[in-house]
Design a protein around this motif. Structure first.
Motif, mmCIF file in Angstrom:
data_model
loop_
_atom_site.group_PDB
_atom_site.id
_atom_site.type_symbol
_atom_site.label_atom_id
_atom_site.label_comp_id
_atom_site.label_asym_id
_atom_site.label_seq_id
_atom_site.Cartn_x
_atom_site.Cartn_y
_atom_site.Cartn_z
ATOM 1 N N GLN A 1 0.196 2.764 -14.481
ATOM 2 C CA GLN A 1 -1.098 2.702 -13.818
ATOM 3 C C GLN A 1 -1.185 1.344 -13.112
ATOM 4 O O GLN A 1 -1.294 0.310 -13.761
ATOM 5 C CB GLN A 1 -2.228 2.851 -14.838
ATOM 6 N N PRO A 2 -1.077 1.327 -11.781
ATOM 7 C CA PRO A 2 -0.978 0.053 -11.069
ATOM 8 C C PRO A 2 -2.216 -0.812 -11.261
ATOM 9 O O PRO A 2 -3.341 -0.319 -11.303
ATOM 10 C CB PRO A 2 -0.825 0.483 -9.601
ATOM 11 N N GLU B 1 2.824 10.944 -4.624
ATOM 12 C CA GLU B 1 3.389 9.720 -5.193
ATOM 13 C C GLU B 1 2.481 8.501 -5.049
ATOM 14 O O GLU B 1 2.936 7.373 -5.096
ATOM 15 C CB GLU B 1 4.754 9.429 -4.544
ATOM 16 N N GLY B 2 1.173 8.729 -4.868
ATOM 17 C CA GLY B 2 0.238 7.611 -4.801
ATOM 18 C C GLY B 2 0.151 6.924 -3.452
ATOM 19 O O GLY B 2 -0.360 5.806 -3.361
ATOM 20 N N ILE C 1 8.487 7.405 -1.447
ATOM 21 C CA ILE C 1 8.479 6.412 -2.527
ATOM 22 C C ILE C 1 7.056 6.167 -3.019
ATOM 23 O O ILE C 1 6.781 6.203 -4.217
ATOM 24 C CB ILE C 1 9.103 5.086 -2.050
ATOM 25 N N GLY C 2 6.123 5.896 -2.094
ATOM 26 C CA GLY C 2 4.749 5.617 -2.486
ATOM 27 C C GLY C 2 4.674 4.518 -3.525
ATOM 28 O O GLY C 2 5.288 3.455 -3.399
ATOM 29 N N LEU C 3 3.909 4.770 -4.580
ATOM 30 C CA LEU C 3 3.837 3.866 -5.735
ATOM 31 C C LEU C 3 4.811 4.256 -6.836
ATOM 32 O O LEU C 3 5.446 3.418 -7.456
ATOM 33 C CB LEU C 3 2.421 3.892 -6.326
ATOM 34 N N PRO D 1 -0.644 -1.574 2.154
ATOM 35 C CA PRO D 1 0.135 -2.542 1.381
ATOM 36 C C PRO D 1 0.394 -2.079 -0.048
ATOM 37 O O PRO D 1 -0.371 -1.304 -0.627
ATOM 38 C CB PRO D 1 -0.755 -3.799 1.393
ATOM 39 N N GLY D 2 1.492 -2.580 -0.616
ATOM 40 C CA GLY D 2 1.844 -2.267 -1.989
ATOM 41 C C GLY D 2 2.573 -0.969 -2.172
ATOM 42 O O GLY D 2 2.790 -0.534 -3.315
ATOM 43 N N LYS D 3 2.999 -0.315 -1.090
ATOM 44 C CA LYS D 3 3.744 0.920 -1.174
ATOM 45 C C LYS D 3 5.200 0.689 -0.752
ATOM 46 O O LYS D 3 5.502 -0.218 0.006
ATOM 47 C CB LYS D 3 3.123 2.006 -0.270
#
Length: 479
Positions: free
Chosen positions: A11-12, A94-95, A438-440, A473-475
């Motif tokens: 859980q990010p 994938e978020g 890929i996503g998260l 961002p963050g992916k």
């Protein structure tokens, strides 16, 4: 082999950037009711079909209706250093859509026009909000169709951004092969945003870097796709579907390998395990044999379709395949494929209240039996309910592990299974994601698949095109 992630890591942690009041005021003044801060709207745009559940929603949602409006949103966001997350229909797994650093969700679903059809060239140009089914409705009166079919009625923009594929890929290719040209809005260090075009309607080009392929699969991290030019295909003269049951999943996969290695030009070949067939029967009120099954489709002239199907029937019989049944009418075919496309939700309904942790590894076709059979054996031993489907003609398969979202133990066990499956795919020469992106969820696997040097090249491109790191961002990877 890297250690599997713990349930806490799955859980990010939100690293929310504050969204300036001045930006929200500017967006509200420019877009009026098309800029919403209502909690229900924000929550709708702050979740997808992934198993992540704890990320706060975006601060606002803006509905853009033109390329110039997308450019204006990016200009304002870039000025304030605020993240922008492109949004189509929210079907990613994938978020990709989660606002883990806060920011603005940019909804392009209202950019849903088919801009140009060139039947003589077999091309079409669309806006990103056009969905797969909508496009095929526009094309069918011309005797054409768009081939990429990921199951969900996804938007063409989202399918391009995630490099989607699906049931027809074995014959017609994925988005990578079917996107000819793009219009993209990117951040710009001076102007705030810039509209660029990549590619053309020509079927090939050697002009400079292949920027079209750079943006196809970039998952919204480099810019917002606002136009897509695609290949389309003539509708086949004849289409026949068939189903065949097998004594075990290994026999079904071995049949698929023989079909591909023999060069049969099959259009679709989908694998369903017994769990999935059972769920599909209940959900779609079918009476399929509740065994491992191949669902296939053949395109061509009536004679060639019959020849392909008879060849496949003989190959299946050699592996113990039985109950080979034809579905030749459009109504029969539609019923079967509708059931296949509903397999994800049928699986969810077998355990009410559950969430699915999904994977979509892809391996060379020669390694498919090993990958699938070992993954199934591990899942059976792991004690987590699951379902399996696969676009096995191109070596791609999905497992959905059905977990109680409140059980840290079940989540950890499912991720352990996913971890083992992905590492097996990499060891066999495959990839951690055949089509979901890929996503998260799969960020930890990317360096292992591509190497640290390749990931650093990706970071270099990201920094060059998006120096303030505002685009989703963050992916894919961390900066």
């Amino acid at each position: 082999m890297n250690a599997p992630q713990t349930s806490a890591q799955l859980q990010p942690q939100a690293r929310q950037r504050p969204v300036p009041a001045a930006l929200l005021a500017a967006l509200s003044a420019r877009f009026g009711a098309r800029c919403s801060t209502a909690l229900a709207v924000r929550e709708q745009h702050g979740r997808d079909e992934s198993a992540f559940t704890t990320v706060p929603p975006p601060a606002a949602v803006v509905y853009a209706e033109s390329t110039s409006e997308v450019a204006e949103v990016l200009r304002l966001a870039n000025e304030h250093g605020t993240p922008v997350i492109p949004y189509g229909v929210g079907s990613s797994l994938e978020g990709h859509l989660l606002a883990i650093e806060g920011g603005i969700s940019l909804d392009v679903s209202r950019m849903n026009q088919v801009l140009a059809i060139h039947p003589e060239d077999l091309t079409v140009t669309v806006q990103p909000g056009v969905t797969r089914k909508q496009l095929n409705e526009e094309l069918k009166h011309l005797g054409l169709f768009f081939s990429v079919d990921p199951g969900a009625d996804a938007s063409i923009g989202g399918m391009s951004a995630t490099r989607a594929s699906g049931t027809n890929t074995v014959r017609y290719g994925a988005m990578r092969e079917n996107v000819l040209a793009l219009e993209v809005v990117t951040p710009h260090p001076v102007k705030g945003s810039e509209v660029i075009r990549t590619g053309s309607r020509a079927k090939k080009s050697s002009a400079g870097y292949d920027l079209t392929r750079l943006f196809v699969g970039s998952e919204g991290t480099l810019g917002v796709i606002t136009e897509i030019t695609l290949k389309v295909y003539p509708l086949p003269e004849a289409i026949t579907a068939a189903v065949c049951s097998f004594p075990d999943i290994g026999a079904a996969v071995r049949t698929t390998i023989e079909i591909i290695q023999l060069g049969v030009p099959i259009a679709r070949v989908e694998l369903l395990d017994a769990n999935t067939v059972r769920a599909v029967n209940k959900h779609s009120k079918l009476t399929l044999r509740e065994e491992a099954m191949l669902l296939m489709e053949f395109h061509g002239s009536p004679a060639s379709v019959r020849e392909q199907a008879e060849t496949v029937q003989a190959l299946a019989a050699d592996q113990g395949g039985q109950a080979f049944e034809w579905a030749e009418t459009p109504e029969e075919r539609t019923r079967l494929w509708t059931a296949r496309h509903a397999a994800y939700f049928a699986g969810l309904q077998t355990r009410p209240g559950c969430r699915a942790i999904t994977t979509d590894a892809c391996v060379p076709i020669s390694q498919l039996a090993t990958a699938v059979v070992e993954s199934v054996d591990e899942a059976n031993a792991g004690g987590i309910p699951y379902f399996l489907v696969g676009h096995v003609g191109d070596g791609n398969f999905h497992m959905g592990y059905l977990i109680d979202p409140d059980s840290a133990d079940e989540r950890a066990r499912a991720e352990q299974l996913n971890h083992q499956l992905v590492h097996r795919a990499l060891r066999l020469g495959g990839t951690c994601t055949g089509e979901h992106g890929i996503g998260l969820h799969k960020m930890g696997f990317l360096p292992e698949e591509t190497g640290d040097g390749a990931v650093e090249v990706m970071r270099t491109i990201k920094r060059a095109l998006d120096p303030k790191n505002i685009m989703n961002p963050g992916k894919i990877f961390a900066l």
